[in-house]
Motif scaffolding. Structure first.
Motif, short mmCIF file in Angstrom:
data_model
loop_
_atom_site.label_atom_id
_atom_site.label_comp_id
_atom_site.label_asym_id
_atom_site.label_seq_id
_atom_site.Cartn_x
_atom_site.Cartn_y
_atom_site.Cartn_z
N THR A 52 -9.52 40.78 3.59
CA THR A 52 -10.76 40.75 4.37
C THR A 52 -11.46 42.11 4.36
OG1 THR A 52 -9.80 39.05 5.80
CG2 THR A 52 -11.75 40.20 6.61
N ILE A 56 -15.14 43.12 2.86
CA ILE A 56 -16.16 43.81 3.66
C ILE A 56 -16.65 45.07 2.94
CG2 ILE A 56 -16.52 45.10 5.81
CD1 ILE A 56 -14.67 43.10 7.18
N SER A 59 -19.05 44.23 0.24
CA SER A 59 -20.38 43.83 0.71
C SER A 59 -21.26 45.02 1.07
CB SER A 59 -20.25 42.92 1.93
OG SER A 59 -19.79 43.65 3.06
N PHE A 66 -19.65 43.51 12.00
CA PHE A 66 -18.56 42.56 12.12
C PHE A 66 -17.93 42.63 13.51
CE2 PHE A 66 -19.12 43.48 7.67
CZ PHE A 66 -19.03 42.24 7.08
N LEU A 126 -19.27 37.69 7.38
CA LEU A 126 -19.57 38.17 6.02
C LEU A 126 -20.45 37.16 5.28
CD1 LEU A 126 -19.03 40.26 3.76
CD2 LEU A 126 -17.03 38.89 3.13
N THR A 130 -24.50 38.22 4.31
CA THR A 130 -24.81 38.46 2.90
C THR A 130 -25.51 37.28 2.23
OG1 THR A 130 -22.61 37.66 2.23
CG2 THR A 130 -22.84 40.01 2.67
#
Length: 265
Positions: A52, A56, A59, A66, A126, A130
């Motif tokens: 995870t 992140i 991205s 978050f 996420l 995005t």
């Protein structure tokens, strides 16, 4: 308030995650939510957590977004964690009082539940940060298209979702304006007991509902004026294209599954 809102918010960017096909991101997010329930020990949660964090970082979105995504659900998370902590039996007993006790299994299950909640929220955040809402709607419609054989309204469902996501920030902005107007008239939303706070919300809800219905009617009129008659025969301005990087994204989740199964053992 708008800065605290994450649901339906898109952060423009040019990262690898931003450029992925929305269908790949949507399928990957649901797949992640499914396999996270395979985690049953600290190494498996460490694998999911590392994956995870890596997503992140790819991205290039600030971590604070978050954390803001977790904030609205913190009370639900804490409530679930407390239930697991005090009512799960098994293992060594650390503290006991009547039917309430803190055991080794309770502590571990509470920690696992907390990690699952946070990781699911991070991955869902996420996806929305995005992916533009319209692209997400196109992805849902594309994935549901095979269900048209059984008369499933795939286009209408995706349209409703896209409108809902689009107008969440608008409604929050409207709520902030109404709250400021009510405060200017002497309303205090933080004073008194629970019943007083609930009564103070009534002057906020009524104009918000009226504004929402008016906005919905205006939207319906605008769509009818532009000749909208459903999804039949409509062409697509935004064409989704599946590329090699989208396939690699799916394969990375398959590899994550094998790593997770290895960590479980």
């Amino acid at each position: 308030m708008m800065n605290k809102l994450i649901l339906g918010r898109y952060i423009p960017g040019d990262s690898l995650v931003h450029r992925l096909d929305p269908r790949a991101k949507l399928v990957s997010s649901f797949y992640f939510i499914g396999i996270i329930f395979l985690c049953n020990n600290l190494p498996s949660f460490a694998v999911m957590g590392a994956f995870t964090i890596f997503a992140i970082l790819l991205s290039k979105v600030n971590l604070s977004f978050f954390l803001k995504g977790v904030r609205p659900l913190i009370w639900l998370i804490l409530f679930t964690v407390i239930l697991q902590l005090f009512f799960t039996q098994g293992g060594q007993v650390y503290w006991s009082w009547g039917i309430i006790s803190i055991t080794e299994s309770g502590v571990m299950n509470a920690f696992y539940i907390f990690c699952r909640f946070v990781l699911i929220i991070f991955m869902s955040t996420l996806l929305t940060l995005t992916t533009p809402p319209l692209s997400l709607s196109d992805a849902i419609e594309s994935l549901l298209r095979p269900l048209k054989a059984v008369k499933f309204p795939a286009h209408e469902i995706s349209l409703m979702l896209s409108i809902a996501l689009r107008f969440v920030p608008t409604l929050m902005d409207e709520t902030e304006k109404i709250m400021n107007a009510q405060r200017a008239r002497g309303v205090d939303f933080g004073e008194g007991n629970l019943m007083d706070k609930m009564r103070a919300i009534v002057p906020l809800l009524i104009p918000l509902f009226v504004s929402s219905f008016n906005r919905a009617e205006e939207l319906a009129t605008a769509m009818e004026a532009r000749g909208y008659q459903g999804g039949e025969g409509r062409t697509k301005y935004r064409q989704l294209k599946w590329r090699l990087k989208d396939s690699l994204c799916i394969l990375s989740y398959v590899a994550l599954t094998f790593a997770l199964l290895w960590a479980r053992n």
